[in-house]
Design an enzyme around this catalytic site. Structure first.
Site, PDB file in Angstrom:
ATOM      1  N   GLU A 116     -49.408-117.618 -87.108  1.00 30.83           N
ATOM      2  CA  GLU A 116     -49.392-119.014 -86.670  1.00 30.83           C
ATOM      3  C   GLU A 116     -50.915-119.646 -86.405  1.00 30.83           C
ATOM      4  O   GLU A 116     -51.100-120.894 -86.621  1.00 30.83           O
ATOM      5  CB  GLU A 116     -48.458-119.296 -85.508  1.00 30.83           C
ATOM      6  CG  GLU A 116     -48.294-120.769 -84.835  1.00 30.83           C
ATOM      7  CD  GLU A 116     -47.462-121.093 -83.865  1.00 30.83           C
ATOM      8  OE1 GLU A 116     -46.739-120.183 -83.290  1.00 30.83           O
ATOM      9  OE2 GLU A 116     -47.203-122.291 -83.594  1.00 30.83           O
ATOM     10  N   GLY A 174     -38.206-121.072 -82.922  1.00 28.11           N
ATOM     11  CA  GLY A 174     -37.465-121.108 -81.665  1.00 28.11           C
ATOM     12  C   GLY A 174     -38.293-120.239 -80.630  1.00 28.11           C
ATOM     13  O   GLY A 174     -37.489-119.059 -80.473  1.00 28.11           O
ATOM     14  N   TYR A 175     -39.235-120.757 -80.273  1.00 24.01           N
ATOM     15  CA  TYR A 175     -39.965-119.762 -79.140  1.00 24.01           C
ATOM     16  C   TYR A 175     -39.831-120.304 -77.620  1.00 24.01           C
ATOM     17  O   TYR A 175     -39.277-119.943 -76.883  1.00 24.01           O
ATOM     18  CB  TYR A 175     -41.443-119.579 -79.370  1.00 24.01           C
ATOM     19  CG  TYR A 175     -41.729-118.465 -80.372  1.00 24.01           C
ATOM     20  CD1 TYR A 175     -40.758-117.979 -81.238  1.00 24.01           C
ATOM     21  CD2 TYR A 175     -43.052-117.886 -80.375  1.00 24.01           C
ATOM     22  CE1 TYR A 175     -41.126-116.839 -82.041  1.00 24.01           C
ATOM     23  CE2 TYR A 175     -43.466-116.882 -81.055  1.00 24.01           C
ATOM     24  CZ  TYR A 175     -42.610-116.334 -82.164  1.00 24.01           C
ATOM     25  OH  TYR A 175     -42.815-115.348 -82.904  1.00 24.01           O
ATOM     26  N   GLU A 188     -56.479-122.971 -73.089  1.00 21.99           N
ATOM     27  CA  GLU A 188     -56.754-121.995 -71.846  1.00 21.99           C
ATOM     28  C   GLU A 188     -56.387-120.665 -72.075  1.00 21.99           C
ATOM     29  O   GLU A 188     -57.127-119.827 -71.947  1.00 21.99           O
ATOM     30  CB  GLU A 188     -56.214-122.602 -70.698  1.00 21.99           C
ATOM     31  CG  GLU A 188     -56.679-123.867 -70.058  1.00 21.99           C
ATOM     32  CD  GLU A 188     -56.278-125.295 -71.119  1.00 21.99           C
ATOM     33  OE1 GLU A 188     -55.361-125.227 -71.849  1.00 21.99           O
ATOM     34  OE2 GLU A 188     -57.193-126.269 -70.748  1.00 21.99           O
TER      35      GLU A 188
HETATM   36  C1  LIG Z   1     -47.346-130.296 -81.823  1.00 22.40           C
HETATM   37  C2  LIG Z   1     -46.697-129.370 -80.982  1.00 22.40           C
HETATM   38  C3  LIG Z   1     -45.896-128.450 -81.938  1.00 22.40           C
HETATM   39  C4  LIG Z   1     -45.149-127.334 -81.141  1.00 22.40           C
HETATM   40  N1  LIG Z   1     -44.184-126.672 -81.984  1.00 22.40           N
HETATM   41  C5  LIG Z   1     -43.567-125.595 -81.419  1.00 22.40           C
HETATM   42  C6  LIG Z   1     -42.511-125.017 -82.217  1.00 22.40           C
HETATM   43  O1  LIG Z   1     -42.365-125.220 -83.453  1.00 22.40           O
HETATM   44  N2  LIG Z   1     -41.942-124.203 -81.719  1.00 22.40           N
HETATM   45  C7  LIG Z   1     -41.967-123.677 -80.494  1.00 22.40           C
HETATM   46  O2  LIG Z   1     -41.211-122.751 -80.012  1.00 22.40           O
HETATM   47  N3  LIG Z   1     -42.745-124.388 -79.713  1.00 22.40           N
HETATM   48  C8  LIG Z   1     -43.650-125.622 -80.017  1.00 22.40           C
HETATM   49  N4  LIG Z   1     -44.738-125.944 -79.417  1.00 22.40           N
HETATM   50  C9  LIG Z   1     -44.686-125.596 -77.953  1.00 22.40           C
HETATM   51  C10 LIG Z   1     -46.092-125.060 -77.743  1.00 22.40           C
HETATM   52  O3  LIG Z   1     -45.974-123.622 -78.096  1.00 22.40           O
HETATM   53  C11 LIG Z   1     -46.301-124.961 -76.050  1.00 22.40           C
HETATM   54  O4  LIG Z   1     -46.125-126.281 -75.710  1.00 22.40           O
HETATM   55  C12 LIG Z   1     -47.269-124.390 -75.579  1.00 22.40           C
HETATM   56  O5  LIG Z   1     -46.931-123.049 -75.545  1.00 22.40           O
HETATM   57  C13 LIG Z   1     -47.401-124.481 -73.952  1.00 22.40           C
HETATM   58  O6  LIG Z   1     -46.248-124.430 -73.313  1.00 22.40           O
HETATM   59  P1  LIG Z   1     -46.021-125.599 -72.197  1.00 22.40           P
HETATM   60  O7  LIG Z   1     -45.973-127.007 -73.031  1.00 22.40           O
HETATM   61  O8  LIG Z   1     -44.756-125.148 -71.540  1.00 22.40           O
HETATM   62  O9  LIG Z   1     -47.188-125.900 -71.259  1.00 22.40           O
HETATM   63  P2  LIG Z   1     -47.324-124.651 -70.085  1.00 22.40           P
HETATM   64  O10 LIG Z   1     -47.361-123.436 -70.437  1.00 22.40           O
HETATM   65  O11 LIG Z   1     -46.588-125.429 -68.977  1.00 22.40           O
HETATM   66  O12 LIG Z   1     -48.989-125.211 -69.552  1.00 22.40           O
HETATM   67  C14 LIG Z   1     -49.298-126.289 -68.689  1.00 22.40           C
HETATM   68  C15 LIG Z   1     -50.765-126.172 -68.688  1.00 22.40           C
HETATM   69  O13 LIG Z   1     -51.168-125.172 -67.974  1.00 22.40           O
HETATM   70  C16 LIG Z   1     -52.117-124.227 -68.635  1.00 22.40           C
HETATM   71  N5  LIG Z   1     -51.808-122.635 -68.551  1.00 22.40           N
HETATM   72  C17 LIG Z   1     -50.554-122.225 -68.405  1.00 22.40           C
HETATM   73  N6  LIG Z   1     -50.980-120.814 -68.313  1.00 22.40           N
HETATM   74  C18 LIG Z   1     -52.250-120.616 -68.137  1.00 22.40           C
HETATM   75  C19 LIG Z   1     -52.967-119.420 -67.956  1.00 22.40           C
HETATM   76  N7  LIG Z   1     -52.245-118.244 -67.931  1.00 22.40           N
HETATM   77  N8  LIG Z   1     -54.320-119.678 -67.552  1.00 22.40           N
HETATM   78  C20 LIG Z   1     -55.000-120.830 -67.610  1.00 22.40           C
HETATM   79  N9  LIG Z   1     -54.158-122.002 -68.099  1.00 22.40           N
HETATM   80  C21 LIG Z   1     -52.697-121.921 -68.117  1.00 22.40           C
HETATM   81  C22 LIG Z   1     -51.922-124.768 -69.868  1.00 22.40           C
HETATM   82  O14 LIG Z   1     -53.249-124.375 -70.815  1.00 22.40           O
HETATM   83  C23 LIG Z   1     -51.762-125.962 -69.917  1.00 22.40           C
HETATM   84  O15 LIG Z   1     -52.671-126.850 -69.861  1.00 22.40           O
HETATM   85  C24 LIG Z   1     -45.168-127.045 -79.929  1.00 22.40           C
HETATM   86  C25 LIG Z   1     -46.178-127.909 -79.077  1.00 22.40           C
HETATM   87  C26 LIG Z   1     -46.746-128.775 -79.864  1.00 22.40           C
HETATM   88  C27 LIG Z   1     -47.693-129.468 -79.112  1.00 22.40           C
END
Ligand SMILES: Cc1cc2nc3c(=O)[nH]c(=O)nc-3n(C[C@H](O)[C@H](O)[C@H](O)COP(=O)(O)OP(=O)(O)OC[C@H]3O[C@@H](n4cnc5c(N)ncnc54)[C@H](O)[C@@H]3O)c2cc1C
Length: 398
Positions: A254, A138-139, A382
């Protein structure tokens, strides 16, 4: 003299492992994984796909080889770093599947070993190695993904317990997990310095999940809601407001796990699939473009594997790769995505199938679509490249 003795001991160990695996790993557990249902996850609501899967898990558990490198007192095998390397190499050579897939093993366990109290280690690590409890992570939250430290799920101190309220998102397998490791805000003044790391039972009153459907047609993850969830204080991992350090440490593990996707021991070698599907002409694959792409991919994969092994050798047993895990996560996921692109090309029209038993219910195209998420989960590409630029190449932030 000492070195020779040590080498002989390790050679004997290799023989012992090899003979034991040959004798105990059922043939069906030495085949590449076909789809998600071939994974065994353990947990309270235990489900085996076959008798062989059950047998394989049980003999490995009795041998304490579910997590061979963890200490014996927590159900591990107590293997040294060298022995564990040999064990993994033999598993790979014989094509043995992992007996248990578990976020407890690949993510929470290393954090518990480093930051947990003796009581927490005894309670949770032993249940992980026994495959009794399935964990989820749960992150992420709707407004806290890459910028994880913006998370808002709060835990209020109520004396002997916390009360947790908030929402997580993209929680992989939350609807099938027994416990969650969860980042919560315990101080709203400090950003990273206001985060704590809690462990709690998903069956606690006030926890609910709602599956999210993916482009692949499957729902491997959920929204997770916490509504006045009571969590005993003994379930705080590490110190109050010091959860960010643990969260980052866990993420490096991870990323190591994600970077090892497409590992040859669990997937059929590309050239074998191509020969079966396309056929040979004069001893060569009957498609020169695909042949050359497979050769390039295989060279890159071999280079990646030896680089990963070298990096692992440079770190002490049980330590994480630190910032280097971002490099491996980035490149490992690119390799996995290109492997699936190649498999789609090899499959031709059949690769586009979505349903039907003859096409394994579209498993290939579904896996191809699922692989796109590899460069998002565990931190996006990224973000990994930012870490590589800053912490490995030493480039200025701005
Ligand atoms: C298959 C899958 C399984 C997952 N499982 C889990 C899980 O079990 N538990 C959990 O907690 N989470 C889980 N996640 C979530 C995952 O950790 C997040 O989707 C990820 O950290 C990106 O966050 P976001 O989706 O909010 O995208 P955002 O953070 O909103 O990013 C959107 C876009 O902006 C870019 N971006 C954002 N910040 C920057 C920066 N500083 N510099 C350059 N580019 C940037 C990103 O690269 C991306 O392209 C999972 C995701 C997937 C796809």
């Amino acid at each position: 003299m000492e070195t020779i003795d040590n080498n002989t001991q390790l050679e004997n160990f290799r023989k012992e492992v090899s003979e034991w695996l040959e004798g105990n790993c059922p043939m069906s557990m030495r085949q590449p994984l076909n789809d998600d249902s071939d994974y065994f996850w353990g947990g309270r609501d235990v489900k085996y796909k076959s008798e062989d899967q059950k047998k394989w898990f049980e003999v490995m558990k009795a041998k304490n080889w579910i997590v061979p490198h963890w200490p014996k007192e927590y159900g591990g095998g107590g293997l040294s770093k060298e022995e564990n390397k040999i064990f993994l190499a033999e598993m790979k050579r014989l094509g043995c599947r992992l007996p248990l897939f578990s976020f407890g093993i690949s993510m929470l366990g290393p954090a518990l070993l480093k930051f947990g109290t003796e009581e927490q280690k005894k309670e949770h690590l032993t249940k992980i190695t026994a495959g009794e409890i399935r964990w989820c992570q749960g992150y992420s939250e709707p407004n806290a993904g890459s910028d994880l430290a913006s998370l808002q799920t709060k835990a209020e101190d109520k004396g002997d317990h916390f009360v947790v309220n908030g929402q997580k998102v993209w929680t992989s397998y939350a609807d099938q997990a027994d416990w969650i490791f969860c980042l919560v805000r315990t101080d709203f003044e400090a950003k990273q310095g206001g985060i704590s790391f809690l462990l709690f039972d998903m069956a606690t009153e006030g926890v609910s999940t709602s599956p999210i459907k993916l482009i692949s047609g499957k729902s491997p993850f959920c929204e997770t809601f916490m509504d006045n969830v009571k969590v005993p204080k003994k379930n705080l991992l590490g110190e109050l407001n010091r959860g960010w350090t643990i969260a980052k440490y866990l993420l490096t593990h991870e990323r190591e796990m994600i970077s090892a996707m497409g590992n040859a021991s669990t997937t059929a070698p590309l050239h074998e699939t191509a020969i079966a599907s396309i056929g040979l002409q004069n001893g060569k694959l009957n498609d020169s473009f695909i042949r050359s792409d497979i050769a390039k991919w295989s060279i890159n994969k071999a280079a990646f594997d030896i680089t990963l092994l070298r990096a692992m050798d440079e770190f002490k047993a049980g330590q994480s790769l630190g910032a280097a895990s971002s490099f491996f996560k980035y490149y490992g996921t690119e390799l996995n995505k290109s492997r699936l692109e190649l498999l789609m090309a090899i499959g031709g029209f059949e690769g586009l199938a979505w349903e039907g038993e003859a096409f394994n219910n579209g498993q290939l195209s579904r896996s191809f679509l699922r692989s796109k998420g590899n460069s998002i989960e565990g931190g996006t590409t990224e973000v990994q490249l930012n870490i590589v630029a800053k912490h490995i190449l030493g480039l200025p932030s701005r």
